[in-house]
Write an enzyme that holds these catalytic residues in place. Sequence first.
Site, PDB file in Angstrom:
ATOM      1  N   GLU A 236      38.877  13.944 -13.669  1.00 27.86           N
ATOM      2  CA  GLU A 236      38.374  14.582 -14.714  1.00 27.86           C
ATOM      3  C   GLU A 236      38.868  13.963 -15.631  1.00 27.86           C
ATOM      4  O   GLU A 236      39.591  13.841 -16.191  1.00 27.86           O
ATOM      5  CB  GLU A 236      37.882  15.632 -14.618  1.00 27.86           C
ATOM      6  CG  GLU A 236      38.147  16.250 -13.050  1.00 27.86           C
ATOM      7  CD  GLU A 236      35.889  17.527 -13.592  1.00 27.86           C
ATOM      8  OE1 GLU A 236      35.557  16.844 -14.348  1.00 27.86           O
ATOM      9  OE2 GLU A 236      35.779  17.911 -12.366  1.00 27.86           O
TER      10      GLU A 236
ATOM     11  N   ASP B  90      28.080  15.355  -9.259  1.00 28.02           N
ATOM     12  CA  ASP B  90      26.425  15.760 -10.191  1.00 28.02           C
ATOM     13  C   ASP B  90      27.367  15.883 -11.713  1.00 28.02           C
ATOM     14  O   ASP B  90      28.331  15.175 -11.956  1.00 28.02           O
ATOM     15  CB  ASP B  90      26.749  17.459 -10.156  1.00 28.02           C
ATOM     16  CG  ASP B  90      27.312  18.170  -9.879  1.00 28.02           C
ATOM     17  OD1 ASP B  90      28.413  17.454  -9.388  1.00 28.02           O
ATOM     18  OD2 ASP B  90      27.416  19.516 -10.049  1.00 28.02           O
TER      19      ASP B  90
ATOM     20  N   HIS C   3      33.005  14.579  -9.038  1.00 29.57           N
ATOM     21  CA  HIS C   3      32.139  14.894  -8.540  1.00 29.57           C
ATOM     22  C   HIS C   3      30.964  14.166  -8.981  1.00 29.57           C
ATOM     23  O   HIS C   3      30.621  13.771 -10.008  1.00 29.57           O
ATOM     24  CB  HIS C   3      31.851  16.635  -9.240  1.00 29.57           C
ATOM     25  CG  HIS C   3      32.049  16.931 -10.372  1.00 29.57           C
ATOM     26  ND1 HIS C   3      31.472  16.691 -11.151  1.00 29.57           N
ATOM     27  CD2 HIS C   3      32.917  17.217 -11.272  1.00 29.57           C
ATOM     28  CE1 HIS C   3      31.216  16.559 -12.930  1.00 29.57           C
ATOM     29  NE2 HIS C   3      32.793  16.899 -12.878  1.00 29.57           N
TER      30      HIS C   3
ATOM     31  N   GLU D  66      29.692  20.235  -8.347  1.00 27.49           N
ATOM     32  CA  GLU D  66      30.985  20.936  -8.549  1.00 27.49           C
ATOM     33  C   GLU D  66      30.995  21.460 -10.179  1.00 27.49           C
ATOM     34  O   GLU D  66      30.904  22.659 -10.401  1.00 27.49           O
ATOM     35  CB  GLU D  66      31.868  19.587  -8.792  1.00 27.49           C
ATOM     36  CG  GLU D  66      33.288  20.163  -9.742  1.00 27.49           C
ATOM     37  CD  GLU D  66      33.571  20.944 -11.259  1.00 27.49           C
ATOM     38  OE1 GLU D  66      34.172  20.886 -11.515  1.00 27.49           O
ATOM     39  OE2 GLU D  66      32.395  19.788 -11.993  1.00 27.49           O
ATOM     40  N   GLU D  67      30.396  21.116 -10.390  1.00 28.29           N
ATOM     41  CA  GLU D  67      29.384  21.730 -12.380  1.00 28.29           C
ATOM     42  C   GLU D  67      28.892  23.293 -11.462  1.00 28.29           C
ATOM     43  O   GLU D  67      28.349  23.809 -12.494  1.00 28.29           O
ATOM     44  CB  GLU D  67      28.432  21.204 -13.014  1.00 28.29           C
ATOM     45  CG  GLU D  67      29.072  19.967 -12.891  1.00 28.29           C
ATOM     46  CD  GLU D  67      30.184  19.947 -13.892  1.00 28.29           C
ATOM     47  OE1 GLU D  67      30.494  21.039 -14.476  1.00 28.29           O
ATOM     48  OE2 GLU D  67      30.587  18.653 -14.482  1.00 28.29           O
TER      49      GLU D  67
ATOM     50  N   ASP E 201      32.757  12.846 -17.686  1.00 33.60           N
ATOM     51  CA  ASP E 201      32.224  13.843 -16.931  1.00 33.60           C
ATOM     52  C   ASP E 201      30.965  13.635 -15.653  1.00 33.60           C
ATOM     53  O   ASP E 201      29.959  14.291 -15.888  1.00 33.60           O
ATOM     54  CB  ASP E 201      32.486  15.335 -17.567  1.00 33.60           C
ATOM     55  CG  ASP E 201      32.395  16.211 -16.566  1.00 33.60           C
ATOM     56  OD1 ASP E 201      33.409  16.470 -15.896  1.00 33.60           O
ATOM     57  OD2 ASP E 201      31.918  17.136 -16.583  1.00 33.60           O
TER      58      ASP E 201
ATOM     59  N   HIS F 140      29.838  17.905 -21.563  1.00 28.44           N
ATOM     60  CA  HIS F 140      29.208  19.162 -21.029  1.00 28.44           C
ATOM     61  C   HIS F 140      27.798  18.909 -22.553  1.00 28.44           C
ATOM     62  O   HIS F 140      27.395  19.386 -23.221  1.00 28.44           O
ATOM     63  CB  HIS F 140      29.629  20.226 -21.494  1.00 28.44           C
ATOM     64  CG  HIS F 140      30.143  20.766 -19.949  1.00 28.44           C
ATOM     65  ND1 HIS F 140      30.382  21.927 -19.062  1.00 28.44           N
ATOM     66  CD2 HIS F 140      30.345  19.439 -18.506  1.00 28.44           C
ATOM     67  CE1 HIS F 140      30.850  21.552 -18.052  1.00 28.44           C
ATOM     68  NE2 HIS F 140      31.166  19.427 -17.829  1.00 28.44           N
TER      69      HIS F 140
HETATM   70 ZN   LIG Z   1      33.842  17.899 -14.120  1.00 28.38          ZN
END
Ligand SMILES: [Zn+2]
Length: 388
Positions: free
Chosen positions: A169, A82, A80, A144-145, A112, A356
Amino acid sequence: MLLPELKTAYSELIGMPSISSVNPELNLSNRPVVERLANWFADAGFKTEILPVAGRPDQVNLVARIGPVDQADGLVLSGHTDTVPCNPELWQSDPFTLTERDGRWYGLGSADMKGFFALILEALRGIDVGQLQRPLTVLATADEESGMDGAKSLVSAGLELGSYAVIGEPTSLVPVRMHKGILMERIRLLGQSGHSSDPGLGSNALEGMHAVISALLALRNELQARHQHAGFSVPVPTMNFGHICGGDNPNRICGDCELALDLRSLPGMDIPELREQLRQTARQAISERDLKIEFDTLFDGVPAVETAADARLVQYCQQLSGQTAEAVAYCTEAPFLQRMGLETVVFGPGSINQAHQPDEYMDLGQIDPAVGMLRQLVQNFCIADLHS
Ligand SMILES: [Zn+2]
């Protein structure tokens, strides 16, 4: 090939903010990242296509393909584009400037997972694409997030991209073949407030919610009795009551009450069916009361996923990494790729523990092994004779 050096590509990707968020004030377009990737993969000889994401004019997916693309077989490398939002004040360095420190590359999306695309480009340097017997596809998705709108849009488009997919990932290069699904829901009960001295003057929403919670706990027990999977550290589906609020004063009948919950499903449990079951249970619990009930879908949901332990891609990733494939507690786009007919494993460099978080980083020790494993995946699934 005029491909950028690994660190240059990595820095450029980190330098293009592509935050996705359900909060429109934070949400950004991922188009700049996708266009940069499209240019690079086109330079590497790929046929690239930028696809719109249904209902999201600012979001796009990239499909880049090389090799005999009319063949059904082949490998998809997916990620992903984003990232989650960040708090720059909590970072030691600018989240959008790739910064090397202590054998690590720091930056938002370094693990990520925007960096994964730079690693694919790096891996391509060691691959003779003229030798491809089956197509190699790079998928770069949007959102995706937040809501996984990019992956959902790809499923609706009905693309046929191959037989196998690796989602890069950050799994610390341990293959992951299953995760739970999730849905989030809010239940609101509307009654009638009134003076507390006479219950007949109103209809108590809080008491109604008590009945709803009791019924949902019974449903939870029933689901847990019926569904178990020893592959997960929490081997049953879970239902968490995360937030409740209602009413105002002790001497007023509570006129409204709402409850927010999440439900985490096991492979094989259908998300829309679970949501319906949840709603039905709540409706029934208050059917004798003078209350109105409303539901809000807080998160539409991501299904659980399981790729068989003996699946070819699982076996191969285990062999590459020397690690047994495991289950994780977070969701990915894997169930959507699986719906596209792809046997899917989540397998990439960097640790989910850094994702994150402020000061997200990629451990440089993961880079060479990851590039090597990507080359071997392409070699094995797109070049070698599958039946030899
Ligand atoms: Zn991810």
